[in-house]
Design a protein around this motif. Structure first.
Motif, PDB file in Angstrom:
ATOM      1  N   UNK A  68      52.738  74.837  46.650  1.00 13.18           N
ATOM      2  CA  UNK A  68      51.968  75.634  47.622  1.00 13.18           C
ATOM      3  C   UNK A  68      51.685  74.903  48.926  1.00 13.18           C
ATOM      4  N   UNK A  69      51.974  73.624  48.974  1.00  9.28           N
ATOM      5  CA  UNK A  69      51.881  72.916  50.249  1.00  9.28           C
ATOM      6  C   UNK A  69      50.489  72.481  50.647  1.00  9.28           C
ATOM      7  N   UNK A  70      49.502  72.701  49.790  1.00  9.47           N
ATOM      8  CA  UNK A  70      48.165  72.188  50.112  1.00  9.47           C
ATOM      9  C   UNK A  70      48.197  70.672  50.191  1.00  9.47           C
ATOM     10  N   UNK A  71      49.064  70.086  49.405  1.00  9.19           N
ATOM     11  CA  UNK A  71      49.377  68.654  49.526  1.00  9.19           C
ATOM     12  C   UNK A  71      50.815  68.470  49.053  1.00  9.19           C
ATOM     13  N   UNK A  72      51.486  67.465  49.574  1.00 10.97           N
ATOM     14  CA  UNK A  72      52.883  67.224  49.185  1.00 10.97           C
ATOM     15  C   UNK A  72      52.994  66.410  47.897  1.00 10.97           C
ATOM     16  N   UNK A  73      54.210  66.182  47.515  1.00 11.75           N
ATOM     17  CA  UNK A  73      54.541  65.365  46.344  1.00 11.75           C
ATOM     18  C   UNK A  73      55.252  64.105  46.843  1.00 11.75           C
ATOM     19  N   UNK A  74      55.007  62.989  46.173  1.00  9.44           N
ATOM     20  CA  UNK A  74      55.817  61.784  46.394  1.00  9.44           C
ATOM     21  C   UNK A  74      56.813  61.691  45.245  1.00  9.44           C
ATOM     22  N   UNK A  75      58.089  61.669  45.591  1.00  9.53           N
ATOM     23  CA  UNK A  75      59.131  61.490  44.578  1.00  9.53           C
ATOM     24  C   UNK A  75      59.698  60.089  44.686  1.00  9.53           C
ATOM     25  N   UNK A  76      59.869  59.450  43.540  1.00 15.44           N
ATOM     26  CA  UNK A  76      60.349  58.066  43.541  1.00 15.44           C
ATOM     27  C   UNK A  76      61.379  57.842  42.445  1.00 15.44           C
ATOM     28  N   UNK A  77      62.261  56.899  42.701  1.00 13.84           N
ATOM     29  CA  UNK A  77      63.145  56.388  41.659  1.00 13.84           C
ATOM     30  C   UNK A  77      62.836  54.911  41.488  1.00 13.84           C
ATOM     31  N   UNK A  78      62.504  54.542  40.276  1.00 21.37           N
ATOM     32  CA  UNK A  78      62.197  53.148  39.931  1.00 21.37           C
ATOM     33  C   UNK A  78      63.257  52.625  38.982  1.00 21.37           C
ATOM     34  N   UNK A  79      63.601  51.368  39.143  1.00 22.40           N
ATOM     35  CA  UNK A  79      64.676  50.737  38.366  1.00 22.40           C
ATOM     36  C   UNK A  79      64.186  49.479  37.669  1.00 22.40           C
ATOM     37  N   UNK A  80      64.665  49.270  36.450  1.00 19.80           N
ATOM     38  CA  UNK A  80      64.373  48.014  35.757  1.00 19.80           C
ATOM     39  C   UNK A  80      64.420  48.181  34.253  1.00 19.80           C
ATOM     40  N   UNK A  81      64.237  47.098  33.531  1.00 18.47           N
ATOM     41  CA  UNK A  81      64.341  47.121  32.073  1.00 18.47           C
ATOM     42  C   UNK A  81      63.364  48.105  31.428  1.00 18.47           C
ATOM     43  N   UNK A  82      63.887  48.991  30.618  1.00 22.05           N
ATOM     44  CA  UNK A  82      63.070  49.968  29.882  1.00 22.05           C
ATOM     45  C   UNK A  82      62.139  50.774  30.778  1.00 22.05           C
ATOM     46  N   UNK A  83      62.550  51.015  32.027  1.00 16.51           N
ATOM     47  CA  UNK A  83      61.630  51.675  32.971  1.00 16.51           C
ATOM     48  C   UNK A  83      61.314  53.109  32.566  1.00 16.51           C
ATOM     49  N   UNK A  84      62.203  53.753  31.810  1.00 20.46           N
ATOM     50  CA  UNK A  84      61.906  55.136  31.404  1.00 20.46           C
ATOM     51  C   UNK A  84      60.724  55.146  30.432  1.00 20.46           C
ATOM     52  N   UNK A  85      60.835  54.373  29.365  1.00 17.07           N
ATOM     53  CA  UNK A  85      59.752  54.374  28.361  1.00 17.07           C
ATOM     54  C   UNK A  85      58.509  53.659  28.894  1.00 17.07           C
ATOM     55  N   UNK A  86      58.686  52.558  29.581  1.00 19.23           N
ATOM     56  CA  UNK A  86      57.516  51.838  30.100  1.00 19.23           C
ATOM     57  C   UNK A  86      56.810  52.621  31.212  1.00 19.23           C
TER      58      UNK A  86
END
Ligand code: CMP
Length: 146
Positions: A68-86
């Motif tokens: 709705x644009x009342x506030x934006x989103x920050x999208x990020x890609x993070x990289x590193x060991x087990x970063x998905x689960x951690x």
């Protein structure tokens, strides 16, 4: 070690000024930021992002909140060991009432509908979400620390 995940600060997190805290936690942990953008996502993007939840009663409200644009989103890609689960551990449980202290949600929120952040829940989700949010050439940067 090249594992990557998609992490978002949702509109409530941006509104509350929690962007730097969330980025800082991942930086200090030692993860590498390889993608970063600020945007109001389109309905199409939010629908795709949350496609698995399309049958849920809260889906329409969730998509409206994200777009709705009342506030934006920050999208990020993070990289590193087990970063998905951690990354998921660092965010804390989806329902903040079950999130432990020291996690982002456990420290800053109580409502599942305003849980500040999002993180990919599997390798498949990470690949899908990174592809959805980061399409353009050069939007993801491969870089090496000295
Ligand atoms: P997120 O990690 O982005 O993944 C799906 C989102 O759906 C979740 O965080 C919540 O923001 C939202 N969600 C899940 N369950 C509910 C619920 N019962 N009511 C409202 N929102 C929900």
């Amino acid at each position: 070690a090249k594992e990557r995940t998609f992490i978002a600060v949702k509109p409530d997190g941006v509104q509350r000024g929690l962007v730097s805290d969330i980025i800082g936690r991942f930086e200090r942990r030692g993860y590498k930021l390889v993608g970063l953008k600020l945007l109001v996502p389109s309905k199409a993007l939010a629908n795709e992002h949350y496609a698995d939840l399309s049958k849920k009663p809260f889906f329409a409200g969730l998509v409206d909140y994200m777009t709705n644009g009342k506030a934006p989103v920050i999208g990020m890609v993070w990289e590193g060991p087990s970063v998905i689960s951690q990354g998921r551990v660092m965010l804390g449980a989806t329902d903040p009432k079950a999130a432990g202290p020291g996690t982002i949600r456990g420290d800053y929120c109580l409502s599942i509908g305003r849980n500040i952040c999002h993180g990919s829940d599997s390798a498949e989700s990470a690949e899908k979400e990174i592809g959805l949010w980061f399409g353009g050439k050069g939007e993801i940067v491969n870089w090496a620390a000295n």
